[in-house]
Every structure is written in C-alpha cells, then in structure tokens.
Design an enzyme around this catalytic site. Structure first.
Site, PDB file in Angstrom:
ATOM      1  N   THR A 106       0.841  -1.206   0.000  1.00 48.60           N
ATOM      2  CA  THR A 106       0.000   0.000   0.000  1.00 48.60           C
ATOM      3  C   THR A 106       0.873   1.251   0.000  1.00 48.60           C
ATOM      4  OG1 THR A 106      -1.804  -1.165   1.008  1.00 48.60           O
ATOM      5  CG2 THR A 106      -1.791   1.207   1.335  1.00 48.60           C
ATOM      6  N   GLU A 239     -17.702  -2.476   2.636  1.00 52.31           N
ATOM      7  CA  GLU A 239     -16.890  -3.394   1.824  1.00 52.31           C
ATOM      8  C   GLU A 239     -17.524  -4.768   1.630  1.00 52.31           C
ATOM      9  OE1 GLU A 239     -12.499  -3.275   2.033  1.00 52.31           O
ATOM     10  OE2 GLU A 239     -12.784  -1.956   3.739  1.00 52.31           O
ATOM     11  N   HIS A 255     -23.310  17.651  19.542  1.00 50.51           N
ATOM     12  CA  HIS A 255     -22.980  19.054  19.348  1.00 50.51           C
ATOM     13  C   HIS A 255     -23.198  19.500  17.909  1.00 50.51           C
ATOM     14  CE1 HIS A 255     -21.337  19.303  23.432  1.00 50.51           C
ATOM     15  NE2 HIS A 255     -21.009  18.039  23.216  1.00 50.51           N
ATOM     16  N   LYS A 349      -6.142   1.690  -6.959  1.00 43.77           N
ATOM     17  CA  LYS A 349      -4.718   1.397  -6.735  1.00 43.77           C
ATOM     18  C   LYS A 349      -3.990   1.309  -8.078  1.00 43.77           C
ATOM     19  CE  LYS A 349      -4.978  -0.699  -2.169  1.00 43.77           C
ATOM     20  NZ  LYS A 349      -4.807  -1.839  -1.299  1.00 43.77           N
TER      21      LYS A 349
HETATM   22  O1  PA5 Z   1     -10.186  -3.760   2.732  1.00 40.62           O
HETATM   23  C1  PA5 Z   1      -9.379  -3.467   1.843  1.00 40.62           C
HETATM   24  O2  PA5 Z   1      -9.109  -4.219   0.898  1.00 40.62           O
HETATM   25  C2  PA5 Z   1      -8.665  -2.144   1.925  1.00 40.62           C
HETATM   26  O3  PA5 Z   1      -9.245  -1.326   2.889  1.00 40.62           O
HETATM   27  C3  PA5 Z   1      -7.176  -2.363   2.217  1.00 40.62           C
HETATM   28  O4  PA5 Z   1      -6.994  -2.847   3.518  1.00 40.62           O
HETATM   29  C4  PA5 Z   1      -6.409  -1.079   1.995  1.00 40.62           C
HETATM   30  O5  PA5 Z   1      -6.539  -0.689   0.650  1.00 40.62           O
HETATM   31  C5  PA5 Z   1      -4.943  -1.195   2.317  1.00 40.62           C
HETATM   32  O6  PA5 Z   1      -4.359  -2.335   1.755  1.00 40.62           O
HETATM   33  P1  PA5 Z   1      -3.454  -3.264   2.674  1.00 40.62           P
HETATM   34  O7  PA5 Z   1      -4.355  -3.701   3.764  1.00 40.62           O
HETATM   35  O8  PA5 Z   1      -3.010  -4.381   1.811  1.00 40.62           O
HETATM   36  O9  PA5 Z   1      -2.337  -2.411   3.152  1.00 40.62           O
END
Ligand code: PA5
Length: 356
Positions: A106, A239, A255, A349
């Site tokens: 990442t 997700e 608030h 990405k």
């Molecule tokens: O759930 C996901 O796939 C993302 O939120 C990833 O966790 C995020 O893009 C970061 O990638 P990584 O967890 O491989 O560092």
C-alpha cells in the site's frame, strides 16, 4: 430472507468464503497469539521510546485504530495513527513506528515507512509479504509475517491481535491473561451462535442483517473503543455488503449531528439507526444516548440497540466487532452480493500506480 438459512445458496454467492473466514475468527486469534509469541523482539532497539506511530490504511489501518483505543489510557507514551503518505513532523528518531499493511504494497504506508527509516525510527513491519517485508529486511528491521490468502479486513485478527500482543511483550502495556481468556472464550461462544448453522430465529448476527437490510445504516459509537467499533461496522458494511453506511460518536454528535435530523424526512424514513448499549458507560453517556434516541427516533424507520457483551474492554471490543463483521456478510447475501470483491479499491490502486 430465506437465503440466510440456505447453505447451498450462500456457498454459491460467497466466492471466496468470507463467511467461513468470519466463522474461524477464533482460530485466527489463537494463531495470532502464537505469531506474536514467536517474534524475535530482541532486535528491536527501543531505549527511551518517545512515542509509537502506527501506520496503515483501510482494513490494515483498523489494526492501529483499535489498538490505540484499547491502550490509550494505560500506555505511557503517545500513540499516533497515521493514515496517509506523510509521517507527522513530531515523529522523531526515538519513536517506534509500526507499519501495518496486509498486502505489504500500500503506497501510503510504504511512503510513511520510508520516511520513518530516514528519520532513524525503529520499525516493526506487519504484513503477509510484499514491499514492506522487503524494506524491513533490507534495513535489518523486524518483520512480522501473517498468513496470506485473506482480504485485509478478513485478516484483522492477525493484524490487530498480533500488534496488540506485541505491544504487551515490548512492555508498553500490561495485558492480563484473564482479559485474553475472557475475550477468546466469548468469541468462541459467539462463533457457534453467529455461524451459518444457527438459524435466523436464534442468530443475533442474522437478525441484525435482516434489520439493516433495505435501510441505510447510521452507526452511533461512543468516544473510546466503541467509536472505533462503530467505524469498523461502517467499513465492513461498505466493503462486504457494498452498501452505504455512516457513523458518528457520542458525545461529539450531540454538538452538531443531533440537530440535523429535521429535513429530508422522506430519505431519513428509509434509514436505520444503530446505538451501542454498554453497561460500563458513564451516566452522562447513558443519558446522552437515551435522550438522543428519544429526540430523533421518529426520523428513522428503525432504531436498533446493540448490547455490548463482555467485562474487559478487549472482550467488549472484539465481541462487538465480531457481531458487526459477520452481520455485514449476511447483509451482503440479503443483497445477493458476493462479500469478498472490492473492485473499486483495485481500480484506484491501479490508476495511482500509473503515476510511479
Ligand atoms: O479492505 C481493503 O481491501 C482495503 O481497505 C485495504 O486494507 C487497503 O486498501 C490497504 O491495503 P493493505 O491492507 O493491503 O495495506
């Protein structure tokens, strides 16, 4: 709703067995314990550590969020969460930097890890492999390898529990055997109850998914670890269930957001409000929650109150995270959705990689 009690349909929808991953959360925690125990911590040079920065994005970033919220009132040094490319200026060479990235690739986390190394920080890298592992090895730093083959959010037990236990082994926090035992036994009990073989009638995770289905969820946490849990629920619903979801925390929402439930009634009448009920919350927080719910109940189609189970903070956090995680997978099934793929994250990405 029948799909929740139809293992054949679930199997056909759940391409990479996200439900199976959730059902084995207990096993993941047990394995994480072994991984944390096996790390050679003698290589970490930590004299007079001034602070701890935990780096990570998305599913991996959650490890830092929950660790910080669990240790914040007992740890002797500041704990800073970094969710971006830049390490804050005050993170100096006498800080411990923990870089968590499930894939290890990442770009935000890699960028902040590189800055940490330039500043002479001690590094502890946690990943299933990737660039972060390579960087740690090249620089003679400690790398904790967690098993591969998961989605980052499905590996939260590995990422979070390993990091948490290592902070204990390194002496930054005290973790009692009792709190670990309590948390693990609660998760083991819930695995059975929340699993696919328990029918909707008796299964709180399936019931919760039914309550969330067809409504836009708003999750209200409580400042502290239950705020992190509310954020986790939101991310898992995004997700896994591929569904919008919003969150806020008490007391801050009193608030501002509390006032915002007057207009757009047609839209808010299709929403569900979720609040956590923690017997350990202060009277002030209890009254805030009760009064807020009274004030805004009519704006929602439904209000769901979720009891927080467990005695220790660890058990409460893990059991409530577990309920949200697994309910979000059942909610995916109700939407006829495969919980695993997160295509838009991959597209983003790939677009960004073109700039390198
Ligand atoms: O759930 C996901 O796939 C993302 O939120 C990833 O966790 C995020 O893009 C970061 O990638 P990584 O967890 O491989 O560092």
């Amino acid at each position: 709703m029948e799909i929740l009690d139809d293992p054949v349909k679930i199997k056909s929808l759940d391409s990479l067995d996200m439900l199976g991953v959730e059902e084995k959360f207990y096993d993941q925690l047990i394995e994480a314990k072994k991984i944390a125990q096996s790390v050679d911590i003698s290589r970490l040079k930590l004299p007079n550590t001034a602070g701890i920065a935990i780096l990570g994005m998305g599913g991996s970033g959650f490890a830092g969020d929950i660790v910080k919220s669990l240790v914040i009132d007992s740890v002797a040094v500041p704990v800073e969460i970094v969710k971006g490319y830049e390490l804050p200026g005050f993170v100096a060479g006498n800080w411990l930097v923990i870089g968590v990235s499930y894939s290890g690739n990442t770009e935000e986390t890699i960028s902040a890890v590189r800055q940490a190394l330039k500043r002479g920080c001690e590094l502890l890298a946690v990943s299933a492999g990737g660039e972060i592992e390579r960087i740690a090895e090249q620089n003679g730093k400690t790398h904790v390898k967690v098993p591969s083959g998961y989605q980052p959010r499905g590996a939260s037990g590995y990422l979070f529990f390993t990091t948490f236990l290592l902070l204990g082994r390194l002496g930054f926090i005290k973790i009692s055997d009792n709190e670990i035992e309590e948390a693990l036994s609660l998760i083991s009990e819930k695995a059975e109850l929340y699993g696919r073989n328990t029918g909707t009638e008796k299964n709180p995770a399936k019931k919760l998914a039914v309550e969330l289905f067809g409504r836009l969820p708003v999750i209200y946490g409580i400042n502290g670890f239950l705020s992190t849990v509310a954020y986790r629920w939101k991310c898992e619903i995004n997700e896994n269930s591929k569904c919008p979801c919003f969150w806020a925390e008490f007391p801050e929402l009193n608030h501002n957001e509390t006032v915002g439930w007057d207009n757009l009634k047609e839209q808010t009448q299709k929403m569900v409000l979720v609040v956590f009920r923690d017997a350990g919350a202060s009277d002030k927080i209890r009254v805030r929650i009760e009064t807020t719910v009274k004030l805004i109940r009519e704006q929602f189609d439904l209000v769901v109150e979720v009891p927080v189970e467990g005695k220790s903070r660890l058990a409460k956090a893990l059991s409530t995270i577990y309920l949200g995680d697994i309910a979000s997978v059942y909610l995916a099934f109700l939407y006829n959705t495969d919980p695993t793929p997160v295509d838009r994250i991959a597209v983003l990405k790939a677009e960004l990689a073109k700039l390198d």
